[in-house]
Design an enzyme around this catalytic site. Structure first.
Site, mmCIF file in Angstrom:
data_model
loop_
_atom_site.group_PDB
_atom_site.id
_atom_site.type_symbol
_atom_site.label_atom_id
_atom_site.label_comp_id
_atom_site.label_asym_id
_atom_site.label_seq_id
_atom_site.Cartn_x
_atom_site.Cartn_y
_atom_site.Cartn_z
ATOM 1 N N ASP A 1 0.690 -0.992 -0.050
ATOM 2 C CA ASP A 1 0.003 -0.038 -0.100
ATOM 3 C C ASP A 1 0.854 1.280 -0.047
ATOM 4 O O ASP A 1 1.886 0.999 0.479
ATOM 5 C CB ASP A 1 -1.023 -0.056 1.295
ATOM 6 C CG ASP A 1 -1.977 0.798 1.162
ATOM 7 O OD1 ASP A 1 -2.428 1.562 -0.078
ATOM 8 O OD2 ASP A 1 -2.826 1.053 1.901
ATOM 9 N N ASN B 1 -10.704 -2.874 -6.382
ATOM 10 C CA ASN B 1 -10.112 -1.951 -6.910
ATOM 11 C C ASN B 1 -10.427 -1.523 -8.622
ATOM 12 O O ASN B 1 -10.172 -0.374 -9.138
ATOM 13 C CB ASN B 1 -8.518 -2.615 -7.281
ATOM 14 C CG ASN B 1 -7.576 -2.410 -6.054
ATOM 15 O OD1 ASN B 1 -6.600 -3.049 -6.046
ATOM 16 N ND2 ASN B 1 -7.860 -1.472 -5.120
#
Ligand code: FPP
Length: 241
Positions: A21, A69
């Protein structure tokens, strides 16, 4: 596995899972577009897999694209898919040299046919390599994986291949995408967020969790060692090895 790292005998986890991330914030800090961060993040993946192998980790599983996503802007999804395509192509060429077996988990049926073909080729060319098993979670969601497992399991019960009374945790695990790997002992999430984000929900039940503020493109061997040290500290605290 016990291994001497920086002069200290460490207990190295067999399976490490990573939530990569912070690519967007890494790019923002440099006044660059988010996709620049994703490109930097994808460039370091190969080195990290090699470092993990050298440190004695046998299974490394990274979260490359989640079922959530897809809701990012179309241009970002496109850029991520392009990066994955070139990463997979590169991996096919380098799997043998890096002695890594590569597997993909997640529902790959929604990915474009070219990427699906690359995944099949990569899994095929690397299937007998035994250095490290590198698993890429692609269009992956923990809940989705469990639902797909339940569907397969129901079909087996319906077809008479499985007795309802024979369903236990071990049997259920065999229906998950991770059927051929041990559960991760350690989860690493970069960039300071402290959430599981639908990653390996079943498999992380007993894992230690290591959160670091380092943004994914800055992650490196030293950071990996820090995570292993944390894991060793936790083990000692609970009276383990
Ligand atoms: C999170 O950063 C990262 C992702 C959504 C994708 C991870 C993908 C890569 C590292 C590149 C491709 C992967 C491989 C295996 C080649 P973010 O965009 O959420 O960052 P932010 O939280 O700072 O916005």
């Amino acid at each position: 596995m016990k291994k001497e790292i920086n002069g200290v005998l460490m207990n190295v986890p067999e399976h490490v899972a990573i939530i990569m991330d912070g690519n967007g914030r890494w790019a923002k800090k440099r006044h660059m577009p988010r996709n620049y961060g994703h490109a930097a993040g994808s460039r370091i993946v190969e080195t990290i897999v090699r470092d993990a192998y050298e440190l004695g980790i046998r299974y490394l599983t990274v979260y490359a694209f989640s079922t959530e996503n897809w809701s990012r802007p179309e241009s970002e999804v496109k850029a991520l898919m392009k990066l994955l395509e070139s990463y997979l192509t590169d991996c096919i060429a380098k799997a043998k040299k890096n002695n890594m077996r590569v597997r993909v988990i997640g529902d790959i049926s929604r990915l474009n046919p070219k990427i699906q073909a690359l995944i099949r080729e990569l899994e095929e060319v690397s299937k007998d390599l035994d250095g490290i098993q590198f698993t890429i979670a692609l269009n992956y969601g923990g809940r989705d994986e469990i639902v797909r497992a339940v569907r397969k399991l129901c079909a087996d019960v319906r077809d008479g291949n499985l007795e309802e009374s024979g369903i236990d945790e071990k049997r259920f695990s065999a229906y998950l995408d991770t059927f051929d790997m041990p559960d991760p002992e350690l989860l690493i999430r970069t960039s300071g967020e402290q959430r599981i984000s639908n990653y390996l929900l079943w498999q992380l039940a007993y894992s230690e969790m290591y959160f670091t503020d380092v943004l994914w493109p800055d992650f490196n061997r030293e950071e990996m060692i820090r995570a292993i040290e944390f894991y060793n500290g936790r083990n000692r605290r609970f009276g383990g090895v």
